[in-house]
Enzyme design. Structure first.
Site, PDB file in Angstrom:
ATOM      1  N   HIS A 125       0.678  -1.258   0.096  1.00 50.06           N
ATOM      2  CA  HIS A 125      -0.020   0.005  -0.038  1.00 50.06           C
ATOM      3  C   HIS A 125       0.939   1.266  -0.064  1.00 50.06           C
ATOM      4  O   HIS A 125       2.052   1.160   0.043  1.00 50.06           O
ATOM      5  CB  HIS A 125      -0.945   0.223   1.266  1.00 50.06           C
ATOM      6  CG  HIS A 125      -0.215  -0.215   2.437  1.00 50.06           C
ATOM      7  ND1 HIS A 125       0.606   0.593   3.123  1.00 50.06           N
ATOM      8  CD2 HIS A 125      -0.323  -1.382   3.320  1.00 50.06           C
ATOM      9  CE1 HIS A 125       0.911   0.098   4.225  1.00 50.06           C
ATOM     10  NE2 HIS A 125       0.528  -0.886   4.389  1.00 50.06           N
TER      11      HIS A 125
ATOM     12  N   HIS B 187       4.082   1.196   2.097  1.00 49.48           N
ATOM     13  CA  HIS B 187       5.241   0.686   1.611  1.00 49.48           C
ATOM     14  C   HIS B 187       5.861   1.528   0.167  1.00 49.48           C
ATOM     15  O   HIS B 187       7.182   1.633   0.288  1.00 49.48           O
ATOM     16  CB  HIS B 187       4.779  -0.773   0.852  1.00 49.48           C
ATOM     17  CG  HIS B 187       4.265  -1.708   1.950  1.00 49.48           C
ATOM     18  ND1 HIS B 187       2.917  -2.119   2.031  1.00 49.48           N
ATOM     19  CD2 HIS B 187       4.913  -2.340   2.841  1.00 49.48           C
ATOM     20  CE1 HIS B 187       2.828  -2.897   3.047  1.00 49.48           C
ATOM     21  NE2 HIS B 187       4.031  -3.097   3.608  1.00 49.48           N
TER      22      HIS B 187
ATOM     23  N   GLN C 289       5.596 -15.654  12.571  1.00 48.60           N
ATOM     24  CA  GLN C 289       5.206 -14.464  13.395  1.00 48.60           C
ATOM     25  C   GLN C 289       3.841 -14.487  13.525  1.00 48.60           C
ATOM     26  O   GLN C 289       3.340 -13.350  14.017  1.00 48.60           O
ATOM     27  CB  GLN C 289       5.899 -13.111  12.502  1.00 48.60           C
ATOM     28  CG  GLN C 289       5.033 -12.757  11.256  1.00 48.60           C
ATOM     29  CD  GLN C 289       5.906 -11.464  10.655  1.00 48.60           C
ATOM     30  OE1 GLN C 289       6.865 -11.832  10.230  1.00 48.60           O
ATOM     31  NE2 GLN C 289       5.286 -10.047  10.786  1.00 48.60           N
TER      32      GLN C 289
ATOM     33  N   ASP D  89       4.625   0.437  12.930  1.00 48.79           N
ATOM     34  CA  ASP D  89       5.042  -0.879  13.776  1.00 48.79           C
ATOM     35  C   ASP D  89       6.080  -0.577  14.673  1.00 48.79           C
ATOM     36  O   ASP D  89       7.268  -0.939  14.479  1.00 48.79           O
ATOM     37  CB  ASP D  89       5.204  -1.916  12.755  1.00 48.79           C
ATOM     38  CG  ASP D  89       4.034  -2.475  12.209  1.00 48.79           C
ATOM     39  OD1 ASP D  89       3.032  -2.860  12.770  1.00 48.79           O
ATOM     40  OD2 ASP D  89       4.029  -2.557  10.862  1.00 48.79           O
TER      41      ASP D  89
ATOM     42  N   GLN E  98       8.172  -2.998  16.350  1.00 49.39           N
ATOM     43  CA  GLN E  98       8.677  -3.953  15.679  1.00 49.39           C
ATOM     44  C   GLN E  98      10.044  -3.093  15.282  1.00 49.39           C
ATOM     45  O   GLN E  98      11.339  -3.757  15.229  1.00 49.39           O
ATOM     46  CB  GLN E  98       8.136  -4.288  14.351  1.00 49.39           C
ATOM     47  CG  GLN E  98       8.781  -4.642  13.268  1.00 49.39           C
ATOM     48  CD  GLN E  98       8.058  -5.328  12.044  1.00 49.39           C
ATOM     49  OE1 GLN E  98       7.152  -6.311  12.110  1.00 49.39           O
ATOM     50  NE2 GLN E  98       8.028  -4.513  10.856  1.00 49.39           N
TER      51      GLN E  98
ATOM     52  N   SER F  78      -2.737   0.240   6.245  1.00 50.05           N
ATOM     53  CA  SER F  78      -2.223  -0.997   6.848  1.00 50.05           C
ATOM     54  C   SER F  78      -2.878  -1.767   5.853  1.00 50.05           C
ATOM     55  O   SER F  78      -3.985  -1.760   5.447  1.00 50.05           O
ATOM     56  CB  SER F  78      -2.880  -1.216   8.291  1.00 50.05           C
ATOM     57  OG  SER F  78      -2.976  -2.522   8.647  1.00 50.05           O
TER      58      SER F  78
ATOM     59  N   ARG G  44      -4.598  -4.423   6.930  1.00 51.96           N
ATOM     60  CA  ARG G  44      -5.802  -4.922   7.366  1.00 51.96           C
ATOM     61  C   ARG G  44      -6.781  -3.902   7.177  1.00 51.96           C
ATOM     62  O   ARG G  44      -7.909  -4.477   7.437  1.00 51.96           O
ATOM     63  CB  ARG G  44      -5.477  -5.020   9.226  1.00 51.96           C
ATOM     64  CG  ARG G  44      -4.346  -5.901   9.378  1.00 51.96           C
ATOM     65  CD  ARG G  44      -4.170  -5.658  11.135  1.00 51.96           C
ATOM     66  NE  ARG G  44      -2.788  -6.883  11.111  1.00 51.96           N
ATOM     67  CZ  ARG G  44      -2.985  -7.375  11.926  1.00 51.96           C
ATOM     68  NH1 ARG G  44      -3.987  -7.544  12.876  1.00 51.96           N
ATOM     69  NH2 ARG G  44      -1.765  -8.274  12.397  1.00 51.96           N
TER      70      ARG G  44
HETATM   71  O1  PAF Z   1       6.439  -5.559   8.738  1.00 53.45           O
HETATM   72  C1  PAF Z   1       6.305  -6.602   8.158  1.00 53.45           C
HETATM   73  O2  PAF Z   1       5.667  -6.536   6.891  1.00 53.45           O
HETATM   74  C2  PAF Z   1       6.794  -7.894   8.587  1.00 53.45           C
HETATM   75  O3  PAF Z   1       6.719  -7.837   9.999  1.00 53.45           O
HETATM   76  C3  PAF Z   1       8.270  -7.968   8.078  1.00 53.45           C
HETATM   77  C4  PAF Z   1       9.247  -6.976   8.864  1.00 53.45           C
HETATM   78  C5  PAF Z   1       8.403  -7.850   6.748  1.00 53.45           C
HETATM   79  C6  PAF Z   1       8.753  -9.327   8.722  1.00 53.45           C
HETATM   80  O4  PAF Z   1       8.200 -10.440   8.053  1.00 53.45           O
END
Ligand code: PAF
Length: 283
Positions: free
Chosen positions: A33, A36, A60, A149, A152, A184, A186
């Protein structure tokens, strides 16, 4: 002969020895999206070569059905990658990433413990493991992650630092729809009504930041104000609202350092997260 005693000096020496081009890396699970796309643009702008990875990482996901339901839009993703002049799209097969008999995981650091770590046990272990495998394969100069995130990003920064990866981790601002909802993968699972209510998350975060800017230093007061606002929003169920230190994501009792308000809410089966960075009020 050169004697090197620190990892960063070793990296520096390797850079000058190898020369070569810089590689900007954007790891994703696809379903690309606009968020990215901003990562790709920045990677393109700052490096000689851009690599995008698309891999829906099974380790994950806490629930198998979530993994299976994750949107897979490869053809569309490849068109987007082409549009952004991506040099390489890396799309490994699952059994090449996790072959029969594979069992080594990367245990993430303390940044993985609070917030998402409490509700999604093992999630960051899966993220740390796949990101390590991708880093080892792509060997990027810089890797780009969205601040949506937030945890993350913190987990990966800590991992890169503690495992001495020779990679700069770049955090990129969250990209939002015009009404404030964070982009997102989602969001497409929200019903029309949920989609029209969901911007309340960002509105509550902005009001909370304004409260802090106006002098409020009590996390409880800020969290209670947000809770009242979100509780009044139809169909929105709060999982957590936390105010933590930006540096290590530890909970604070007074807002007296650069902090971040993190939130996770549910609309039926759809879980959305967001955050906003805050600074302590000026005295
Ligand atoms: O943020 C994400 O899309 C995922 O968690 C990642 C960093 C590609 C790892 O699978």
């Amino acid at each position: 002969m050169i004697v090197i005693t620190a990892p960063e000096q070793m990296h520096e020496w390797l850079h000058s020895y190898r020369g070569g081009k810089s590689i900007g890396f954007v790891p994703t699970m696809g379903a690309l999206h606009a968020g990215h796309e901003v990562l790709l643009q920045q990677a393109q702008h700052e490096n000689d070569i851009t690599v995008l990875s698309i891999f829906v990482n099974p380790t994950q996901f806490n629930v198998q059905s979530d993994f299976e339901a994750y949107p897979r839009t490869t053809e569309r993703d490849l068109r987007i990658a082409e549009h952004h002049d991506v040099d390489v799209v890396y799309m490994p097969e699952t059994d090449r990433m996790y072959p029969e008999g594979w069992r080594i995981f990367i245990e993430p650091g303390t940044a993985a413990d609070p917030l998402e770590g409490l509700g999604r046990p093992g999630h960051f272990r899966g993220v740390a493991t796949i990101v390590t495998k991708l880093f080892n394969t792509v060997q990027p100069t810089r890797a780009y992650f969205g601040k949506k995130d937030y945890q993350q990003l913190a987990v990966i920064r800590q991992m890169v630092s503690e495992l001495n990866f020779d990679i700069s981790v770049v955090g990129v601002e969250t990209v939002r729809h015009d009404d404030g909802l964070a982009m997102s993968s989602r969001n497409i699972r929200l019903s029309d009504v949920q989609r029209s209510t969901a911007p309340v998350i960002h509105q509550a975060l902005v009001s909370a930041k304004n409260l802090v800017d106006a002098g409020e230093t009590s996390p409880d007061v800020v969290i209670n104000t947000m809770t009242s606002r979100l509780a009044a929003a139809d169909g929105c169920r709060i999982e957590y609202i936390e105010i933590v230190r930006q540096t290590d994501l530890q909970t604070i009792s007074t807002i007296n350092c650069p902090s971040v308000i993190c939130i996770a809410v549910w609309f039926d089966e759809v879980r959305l997260i967001d955050n906003i960075e805050i600074e302590p009020p000026q005295r």
